[in-house]
Motif scaffolding. Structure first.
Motif, PDB file in Angstrom:
ATOM      1  N   VAL A  98      11.026   3.870  31.375  1.00 45.05           N
ATOM      2  CA  VAL A  98      10.223   2.885  30.662  1.00 45.05           C
ATOM      3  C   VAL A  98       9.383   2.107  31.668  1.00 45.05           C
ATOM      4  N   SER A  99       8.088   2.055  31.419  1.00 48.19           N
ATOM      5  CA  SER A  99       7.174   1.281  32.246  1.00 48.19           C
ATOM      6  C   SER A  99       6.642   0.111  31.443  1.00 48.19           C
ATOM      7  N   ALA A 100       6.910  -1.103  31.926  1.00 50.37           N
ATOM      8  CA  ALA A 100       6.447  -2.320  31.260  1.00 50.37           C
ATOM      9  C   ALA A 100       5.188  -2.821  31.945  1.00 50.37           C
ATOM     10  N   THR A 101       4.145  -3.060  31.181  1.00 48.00           N
ATOM     11  CA  THR A 101       2.894  -3.582  31.727  1.00 48.00           C
ATOM     12  C   THR A 101       2.407  -4.737  30.869  1.00 48.00           C
ATOM     13  N   ALA A 102       1.576  -5.576  31.476  1.00 49.55           N
ATOM     14  CA  ALA A 102       1.030  -6.743  30.783  1.00 49.55           C
ATOM     15  C   ALA A 102      -0.476  -6.775  30.956  1.00 49.55           C
ATOM     16  N   THR A 128      -1.843   9.427  29.928  1.00 56.08           N
ATOM     17  CA  THR A 128      -0.447   9.096  29.671  1.00 56.08           C
ATOM     18  C   THR A 128       0.396  10.359  29.585  1.00 56.08           C
ATOM     19  N   ARG A 129       1.587  10.255  30.149  1.00 54.26           N
ATOM     20  CA  ARG A 129       2.574  11.325  30.032  1.00 54.26           C
ATOM     21  C   ARG A 129       3.702  10.908  29.088  1.00 54.26           C
ATOM     22  N   GLY A 130       3.610   9.726  28.541  1.00 51.44           N
ATOM     23  CA  GLY A 130       4.703   9.170  27.753  1.00 51.44           C
ATOM     24  C   GLY A 130       4.859   9.835  26.403  1.00 51.44           C
ATOM     25  N   ASP A 131       6.052   9.608  25.825  1.00 48.35           N
ATOM     26  CA  ASP A 131       6.353  10.111  24.480  1.00 48.35           C
ATOM     27  C   ASP A 131       6.257   9.009  23.437  1.00 48.35           C
ATOM     28  N   PHE A 132       6.525   7.754  23.854  1.00 46.47           N
ATOM     29  CA  PHE A 132       6.448   6.606  22.952  1.00 46.47           C
ATOM     30  C   PHE A 132       5.635   5.504  23.613  1.00 46.47           C
ATOM     31  N   VAL A 169      10.670  10.234  27.600  1.00 45.07           N
ATOM     32  CA  VAL A 169      12.041  10.652  27.320  1.00 45.07           C
ATOM     33  C   VAL A 169      12.439  11.759  28.294  1.00 45.07           C
ATOM     34  N   ALA A 170      13.625  11.606  28.867  1.00 49.05           N
ATOM     35  CA  ALA A 170      14.125  12.610  29.812  1.00 49.05           C
ATOM     36  C   ALA A 170      14.432  13.910  29.091  1.00 49.05           C
ATOM     37  N   ARG A 171      14.357  15.015  29.818  1.00 50.13           N
ATOM     38  CA  ARG A 171      14.645  16.321  29.244  1.00 50.13           C
ATOM     39  C   ARG A 171      16.098  16.364  28.763  1.00 50.13           C
ATOM     40  N   GLY A 172      16.271  16.776  27.525  1.00 51.41           N
ATOM     41  CA  GLY A 172      17.608  16.872  26.946  1.00 51.41           C
ATOM     42  C   GLY A 172      18.107  15.595  26.318  1.00 51.41           C
ATOM     43  N   ALA A 173      17.363  14.496  26.456  1.00 50.23           N
ATOM     44  CA  ALA A 173      17.808  13.228  25.870  1.00 50.23           C
ATOM     45  C   ALA A 173      17.503  13.199  24.376  1.00 50.23           C
ATOM     46  N   ASN A 174      18.187  12.328  23.677  1.00 51.39           N
ATOM     47  CA  ASN A 174      18.036  12.188  22.228  1.00 51.39           C
ATOM     48  C   ASN A 174      16.855  11.262  21.938  1.00 51.39           C
ATOM     49  N   ARG A 175      15.766  11.817  21.419  1.00 55.46           N
ATOM     50  CA  ARG A 175      14.571  11.011  21.137  1.00 55.46           C
ATOM     51  C   ARG A 175      14.845   9.949  20.085  1.00 55.46           C
ATOM     52  N   ALA A 176      15.637  10.284  19.084  1.00 56.65           N
ATOM     53  CA  ALA A 176      15.939   9.307  18.035  1.00 56.65           C
ATOM     54  C   ALA A 176      16.693   8.116  18.601  1.00 56.65           C
ATOM     55  N   ALA A 177      17.641   8.388  19.511  1.00 59.75           N
ATOM     56  CA  ALA A 177      18.406   7.293  20.113  1.00 59.75           C
ATOM     57  C   ALA A 177      17.506   6.413  20.966  1.00 59.75           C
ATOM     58  N   VAL A 178      16.589   7.044  21.708  1.00 54.87           N
ATOM     59  CA  VAL A 178      15.656   6.264  22.521  1.00 54.87           C
ATOM     60  C   VAL A 178      14.777   5.388  21.628  1.00 54.87           C
TER      61      VAL A 178
END
Length: 714
Positions: free
Chosen positions: A443-447, A409-413, A556-565
């Motif tokens: 965001v990647s949605a999987t089931a 995984t490369r994800g942050d959340f 999360v994109a570079r420079g984006a607000n993690r708290a807002a995401v």
């Protein structure tokens, strides 16, 4: 036997304890195999319940004939609206949920069965519980209980035979002069052999009866411990009248006693009349050719089996059934060869470097009294080898799976829950979401789903899979172990498989059944490494009808607000965690239930080790009265004699620990090699704390028993 009760006490306790454990395990196993019927909860007021089809049944070859095999569908069929309308003509219908997987019907059973036919399943009585959400959890929990109890019973039987055989062998060694006198008085080898076996039968009969009584007392407490530990469901309880566990345990106890004494009886029959005149304490003739042959055969078989499994099916070494049973062959082989291995291992300890003559005396006593040292080392070998192999293998496999998940995984959340993302983008109308969007993040949605494949026409294989809603988003947050092909080419007519599949060539077409049983023919666009077994298949959401999004991987994109995401993700209603927190929660080093089961097995082995150590050292030290008195006459103090006896015990325990570590090391090395062959992360987890604790307990018991026996004889 009245005069030799002390020498038979260790075997008596070992057999009684083994029968007690097998009785308790058998009673608990009987309760799990014949679990009480659960009253229905969801449709308790309806006399009849109709469920949609939830199994896939296909025809496979069985030799010249064919047979029907079934697998549970990942997405059971709902009861369709047309059937519900027809059922309403028979009586009142109760529906639970927007997409009814089951309905309750107030109508005669015969009429309902005739109407439903093969369009669903008709349940009555306690079978209606199958429509409850807890039914699947209960079935899974009972499988876990069966696995734990079966493993514990198997280890108990193995250790019982091992300890009993070791004890009887040492008793025969101590009674060499007695058997020599009997031979001198005219006893034939057959009479000596029958005498030893008769003692074993007597011990087995009485000890088995005592063990059944102890097992009956222990069974309710075992069940309570399983429930409190979360291994068994809260409603799990013993059945009223069950007799077969007592019968099996009693017969097994007698068989264990006789089996353990068989080799010792043959060894006793070979003792000649000249042994009655033998006074030397130095052991000679330690290893008859038959024992050497058995030992080398078992050792070769254990190593050969490990190498063969590693070469043909390395994934099998990662399974608990394999790493619990396979070490037993190596343990038995090394224990059989222990008298040969004792002297070189003792020499390695370099006790002669200790100040004074004590170290030299301890070394020489331990290396010349090989039978005594081997009898002390054998039970320690079993415990240390099992501790290192079982807990080490479990830690190695779970650690590899955790590392594998972290690397993929490369994800942050990670957001988990049912029906996620339905508030984002445009839904497809099938319960899964379309393209999920959150400002400042991918965001990647999987089931969760499954695919079924019929291999060679003889086996229906279910492969766990993930359904991907947006392939581009999935590729940006995931880092799959691709060995061939390109995951970016995944579409509604293709599939990603792993190397375990029978057909795994990129570009080839494979016929599968989807999670709802629907047939499909898909093209393989990528192949993943087999790994630890968690690398399943991947399809698009169009090939997973009925699946709902249960996981969102967010980068999360570079420079984006993690708290807002994170705040935006909480609106999905799922559990929002950082990737590291999600990994810690879902991929622990060893699950609590697995660890509890392994500790139960290890606890059984440790108790047996304590019994064997105490019995062996009490017998051995009690028989050394003349030797210890000679040391006192030669000028040794009482304290020096006690320290020498304790030192010999420490050496025996140390030899067992070293041999056990060697066996565990071979097993863990084989497991690490299997991980490497499967392209999985390689890292060996060694339970140093548990192994050190086992050795410490063995030292306390051994030194205490030998000290008590030597106190009044030196």
């Amino acid at each position: 036997m009245r005069a030799r009760w002390a020498s038979l006490l260790g075997s008596f306790v070992a057999v009684a304890l083994g029968v007690a454990v097998m009785t308790a395990m058998g009673l608990s196993l009987a309760a799990s195999l014949d679990a009480p019927s659960r009253a229905p909860e969801r449709f308790a007021s309806s006399p009849v319940v109709v469920m949609g089809r939830d199994t896939l049944t296909v025809e496979v070859r069985r030799g010249p004939d064919t047979a029907q095999v079934s697998k549970k569908l990942a997405h059971p069929h709902p009861v369709d609206s047309e059937l519900i309308a027809e059922l309403r003509e028979l009586g009142q219908v109760r529906v639970d949920g927007d997409v009814p997987d089951a309905v309750g019907v107030d109508a005669p059973v015969a009429a309902v069965r005739e109407l439903v036919g093969d369009r669903g399943r008709v349940l009555t009585g306690d079978d209606r519980h199958q429509a409850d959400p807890s039914a699947a959890r209960d079935a899974e929990a009972l499988v876990g209980v069966n696995s734990l109890l079966g493993t514990a019973a198997g280890v108990t039987a193995f250790v019982s035979v091992f300890v009993t055989a070791s004890t009887f062998a040492f008793v025969v060694a101590l009674r060499r002069r007695e058997f020599g006198l009997l031979r001198m008085a005219g006893a034939t080898p057959g009479q000596v052999r029958r005498m030893v076996l008769g003692e074993a039968v007597a011990v087995g009969l009485v000890a088995s009866a005592a063990g059944c009584a102890m097992g009956s007392w222990a069974a309710p407490r075992l069940v309570r411990a399983l429930v409190d530990g979360g291994v068994a469901p809260p409603w799990f309880a013993l059945r009223g009248s069950v007799s077969w566990p007592y019968q099996v345990a009693y017969c097994a106890g007698v068989l264990v006693a006789v089996t353990g004494a068989w080799a010792a009886s043959r060894r006793a029959a070979r003792i000649g009349p000249v042994e009655a005149l033998r006074e030397a304490s130095v052991d000679t003739g330690l290893m008859p050719w038959s024992r050497r042959a058995v030992g080398f055969t078992l050792l070769t078989a254990g190593l050969g089996l490990l190498a063969w499994t590693l070469g043909t099916d390395p994934a099998a070494l990662l399974k608990r059934k394999t790493y619990v049973t396979q070490p037993m062959v190596l343990i038995t082989g090394v224990a059989a060869l222990a008298p040969v291995l004792v002297r070189p291992v003792v020499r390695l300890l370099r006790l002669d470097l200790l100040p004074g003559a004590g170290g030299l005396l301890i070394r020489e006593n331990a290396s010349t009294s090989v039978r005594r040292t081997a009898a002390v080392a054998a039970p320690v070998l079993v415990t240390v080898a099992l501790a290192g192999s079982l807990l080490g293998s479990a830690a190695t496999v779970t650690g590899a799976r955790a590392t594998e998940a972290r690397e993929q995984t490369r994800g942050d959340f990670v957001v988990t829950g049912e029906g996620l993302g339905q508030g984002f983008g445009e839904g497809r109308g099938d319960g899964s979401s379309g393209v999920v969007r959150v400002a400042g993040a991918t965001v990647s949605a999987t089931a969760s789903t499954a695919v079924f494949v019929l291999e060679e026409g003889t086996a229906l294989i279910r492969s766990e899979a993930r359904a991907v809603s947006d392939v581009a988003a999935f590729v940006s947050v995931a880092r799959l172990p691709v060995v061939a092909g390109d995951v970016r080419e995944l579409d509604d007519r293709s599939i990603v498989v792993n190397e375990e599949w029978e057909r795994h060539e990129v570009g080839s077409w494979v016929g599968v059944r989807l999670g709802d049983g629907r047939p499909a023919r898909l093209r393989i666009v990528a192949v993943l490494a087999q790994g630890t077994g968690d690398n399943g298949a991947y399809v698009t959401s169009a090939n997973a009808p009925g699946a709902t999004v249960d996981r969102l991987d967010v980068r999360v994109a570079r420079g984006a607000n993690r708290a807002a995401v994170a705040a935006a993700l909480r609106s999905t209603g799922g559990t929002v965690r950082t990737t590291s927190a999600w990994l810690a929660a879902t991929h622990p080093r060893t699950g609590p239930q697995t660890r509890l089961g392994l500790l139960v097995v290890l606890g059984i082995a440790l108790v047996y080790t304590g019994i064997s150590l105490a019995g062996t050292l009490l017998m051995a030290t009690s028989a050394r009265g003349a030797e210890l008195r000679s040391l006192r006459l030669a000028g040794a103090t009482h304290g020096q004699v006690l320290r020498m006896v304790a030192g010999e015990t420490v050496v025996g325990v140390g030899v067992g620990a070293l041999l056990g570590d060697a066996v565990a090391g071979v097993n863990l090395a084989g497991l690490a090699a299997a991980l490497g062959r499967l392209s999985a992360p390689v890292g060996v987890g060694v339970p140093w704390g548990v192994v050190a604790g086992c050795v410490g307990v063995c030292l306390v018991i051994g030194v205490g028993a030998s000290g008590v026996a030597a106190w009044g004889r030196g």
